[in-house]
Scaffold this active site. Structure first.
Site, PDB file in Angstrom:
ATOM      1  N   GLY A 128      41.303  36.382  49.812  1.00  0.00           N
ATOM      2  CA  GLY A 128      42.483  35.847  49.150  1.00  0.00           C
ATOM      3  C   GLY A 128      43.493  36.907  48.763  1.00  0.00           C
ATOM      4  O   GLY A 128      44.712  36.668  48.826  1.00  0.00           O
ATOM      5  N   ILE A 129      43.036  38.084  48.359  1.00  0.00           N
ATOM      6  CA  ILE A 129      43.960  39.149  47.975  1.00  0.00           C
ATOM      7  C   ILE A 129      44.788  39.583  49.186  1.00  0.00           C
ATOM      8  O   ILE A 129      46.003  39.768  49.094  1.00  0.00           O
ATOM      9  CB  ILE A 129      43.209  40.348  47.378  1.00  0.00           C
ATOM     10  CG1 ILE A 129      42.522  39.953  46.072  1.00  0.00           C
ATOM     11  CG2 ILE A 129      44.161  41.522  47.135  1.00  0.00           C
ATOM     12  CD1 ILE A 129      41.567  41.004  45.540  1.00  0.00           C
TER      13      ILE A 129
ATOM     14  N   ARG B 271      36.892  47.375  44.428  1.00  0.00           N
ATOM     15  CA  ARG B 271      35.803  47.934  43.638  1.00  0.00           C
ATOM     16  C   ARG B 271      35.772  49.439  43.856  1.00  0.00           C
ATOM     17  O   ARG B 271      36.005  49.931  44.961  1.00  0.00           O
ATOM     18  CB  ARG B 271      34.449  47.332  44.035  1.00  0.00           C
ATOM     19  CG  ARG B 271      34.230  45.893  43.579  1.00  0.00           C
ATOM     20  CD  ARG B 271      34.080  45.800  42.062  1.00  0.00           C
ATOM     21  NE  ARG B 271      33.700  44.465  41.621  1.00  0.00           N
ATOM     22  CZ  ARG B 271      34.556  43.511  41.277  1.00  0.00           C
ATOM     23  NH1 ARG B 271      35.873  43.755  41.380  1.00  0.00           N
ATOM     24  NH2 ARG B 271      34.139  42.337  40.852  1.00  0.00           N
TER      25      ARG B 271
ATOM     26  N   ASP C  80      42.918  51.077  40.741  1.00  0.00           N
ATOM     27  CA  ASP C  80      42.674  50.239  39.569  1.00  0.00           C
ATOM     28  C   ASP C  80      41.192  50.200  39.250  1.00  0.00           C
ATOM     29  O   ASP C  80      40.802  49.721  38.187  1.00  0.00           O
ATOM     30  CB  ASP C  80      43.190  48.824  39.821  1.00  0.00           C
ATOM     31  CG  ASP C  80      43.105  47.957  38.579  1.00  0.00           C
ATOM     32  OD1 ASP C  80      43.659  48.370  37.535  1.00  0.00           O
ATOM     33  OD2 ASP C  80      42.487  46.874  38.636  1.00  0.00           O
TER      34      ASP C  80
ATOM     35  N   GLU D  29      32.871  53.985  36.730  1.00  0.00           N
ATOM     36  CA  GLU D  29      33.858  53.252  35.951  1.00  0.00           C
ATOM     37  C   GLU D  29      33.268  52.912  34.588  1.00  0.00           C
ATOM     38  O   GLU D  29      32.184  52.322  34.539  1.00  0.00           O
ATOM     39  CB  GLU D  29      34.260  51.974  36.688  1.00  0.00           C
ATOM     40  CG  GLU D  29      35.451  51.268  36.068  1.00  0.00           C
ATOM     41  CD  GLU D  29      35.939  50.079  36.885  1.00  0.00           C
ATOM     42  OE1 GLU D  29      35.978  48.967  36.345  1.00  0.00           O
ATOM     43  OE2 GLU D  29      36.274  50.294  38.073  1.00  0.00           O
TER      44      GLU D  29
ATOM     45  N   HIS E  16      41.285  49.097  35.530  1.00  0.00           N
ATOM     46  CA  HIS E  16      40.779  47.811  36.005  1.00  0.00           C
ATOM     47  C   HIS E  16      41.558  46.677  35.336  1.00  0.00           C
ATOM     48  O   HIS E  16      40.980  45.752  34.756  1.00  0.00           O
ATOM     49  CB  HIS E  16      39.272  47.675  35.713  1.00  0.00           C
ATOM     50  CG  HIS E  16      38.577  46.763  36.689  1.00  0.00           C
ATOM     51  ND1 HIS E  16      37.286  46.964  37.111  1.00  0.00           N
ATOM     52  CD2 HIS E  16      39.002  45.642  37.336  1.00  0.00           C
ATOM     53  CE1 HIS E  16      36.933  46.006  37.958  1.00  0.00           C
ATOM     54  NE2 HIS E  16      37.969  45.189  38.112  1.00  0.00           N
TER      55      HIS E  16
ATOM     56  N   ALA F  13      44.263  45.012  36.953  1.00  0.00           N
ATOM     57  CA  ALA F  13      45.052  44.216  37.899  1.00  0.00           C
ATOM     58  C   ALA F  13      45.026  42.745  37.537  1.00  0.00           C
ATOM     59  O   ALA F  13      45.983  42.012  37.797  1.00  0.00           O
ATOM     60  CB  ALA F  13      44.533  44.415  39.323  1.00  0.00           C
TER      61      ALA F  13
END
Length: 304
Positions: free
Chosen positions: A136-137, A217, A241, A246, A265, A267
């Protein structure tokens, strides 16, 4: 789980025709909203074997990989995620990072005086954009990129075209298409097979003028290799992002790299995704109680 005091998601369940009830032997569907220890989910499922469907809160399901593995050989429960639901804000963020890097915004915001001499910067119009991932992105990003007249190549796991892309190739051809890209956007699912998909060889294959954007990711990119590629000028810049590890530790060299934009992170912030997740919940409650046309069904074997 579905807490009674969360009106946004509770209302979504009711809008789909469902009802909120305590866990019991009669529970058939579970909307899991916890971002904590996934082991809790295993405990709930073990204690309530009648559950037939579980809705997960993330677009990616890597945080629940060991849970999915436990149930990989069982027909139930059916798993759905939020994949595709958050595409708009994440694609917007990818475009934001891309434009900022091309226009040298990291350097501009650090400046404390008016620069003299030649001015630099690159327009996005007409560039070659490589998108790794076809979910979808990617679909939404291609739509956002259309006014810029870019030439889009998509790298995906399985063969097949993607609307709006001039070229679509399979993952085994990543090394072949990287050298032509001016912008590389990582939008793939994170699985054991895609871990460190972008490492030293892939970064070396990119143009020295190219930029890398990762909004998927952190584990998809080898952080040490990216740090080295930026320090040596092997690539022109990066917008991340997500990182590995992380959160990115204080003092990490990437924090001091002038050609990097690091966003935490963010977005898809909670405020952005709450209505999107609520709609996904409504759709899938309706599907569970009706025609079974679920959205965002997880392929347990593929891991996304």
């Amino acid at each position: 789980m579905m807490p009674d005091d969360d009106p946004t998601f509770a209302d979504a369940v009711r809008a789909g025709g469902g009802e909120i009830a305590p866990l019991s032997e009669h529970t058939r569907g579970l909307v899991w909203l916890s971002y904590g220890d996934a082991q809790d989910l295993v405990d709930v499922l073990d204690a309530h074997p009648a559950i037939e469907w579980v809705q997960l809160p993330y677009a990616g399901v890597d945080a629940f990989s060991h849970v999915l593995a436990v149930y990989a050989d069982r027909p139930l429960p059916l798993w759905t995620s939020a994949k595709g639901a958050y595409s708009q804000p994440v694609a917007e963020h990818a475009l934001t990072l891309t434009l900022a890097l091309l226009r040298l915004i990291p350097m501009r915001v650090r400046a404390t005086s008016w620069p003299t001499g030649e001015k630099f910067g690159t327009s996005l119009f007409g560039l070659n954009v490589l998108i790794v991932g076809a979910g979808g992105i990617a679909v939404e990003l291609i739509r956002l990129l259309e006014p810029f007249g870019v030439h889009v190549t998509v790298v995906r796991r399985s063969p097949g075209d993607l609307a709006g892309a001039e070229r679509t190739v399979t993952s085994d051809r990543l090394g072949e298409v990287l050298p032509q890209a001016d912008v590389v956007v990582i939008a793939a699912a994170f699985t054991d097979g895609t871990r460190r998909l972008i490492g030293a060889p892939e970064l070396a294959a990119m143009k020295p003028t190219a930029i890398l954007v990762n909004i998927a990711r952190g584990g998809l990119v080898d952080t040490a290799a990216l740090t080295e590629a930026l320090a040596s000028g092997e690539i022109a810049g990066a917008g991340v992002d997500v990182t590995d590890p992380e959160p990115l530790p204080d003092g990490h060299p990437l924090w001091n790299e002038p050609r990097v934009i690091i966003t935490p992170h963010s977005a898809d912030t909670p405020a952005m995704i709450a209505p999107l997740l609520a709609e996904r919940i409504r759709e899938n409650v309706e599907a569970f109680l009706g025609d079974g046309r679920f959205v965002g069904v997880v392929d347990v074997e593929a891991g996304y």
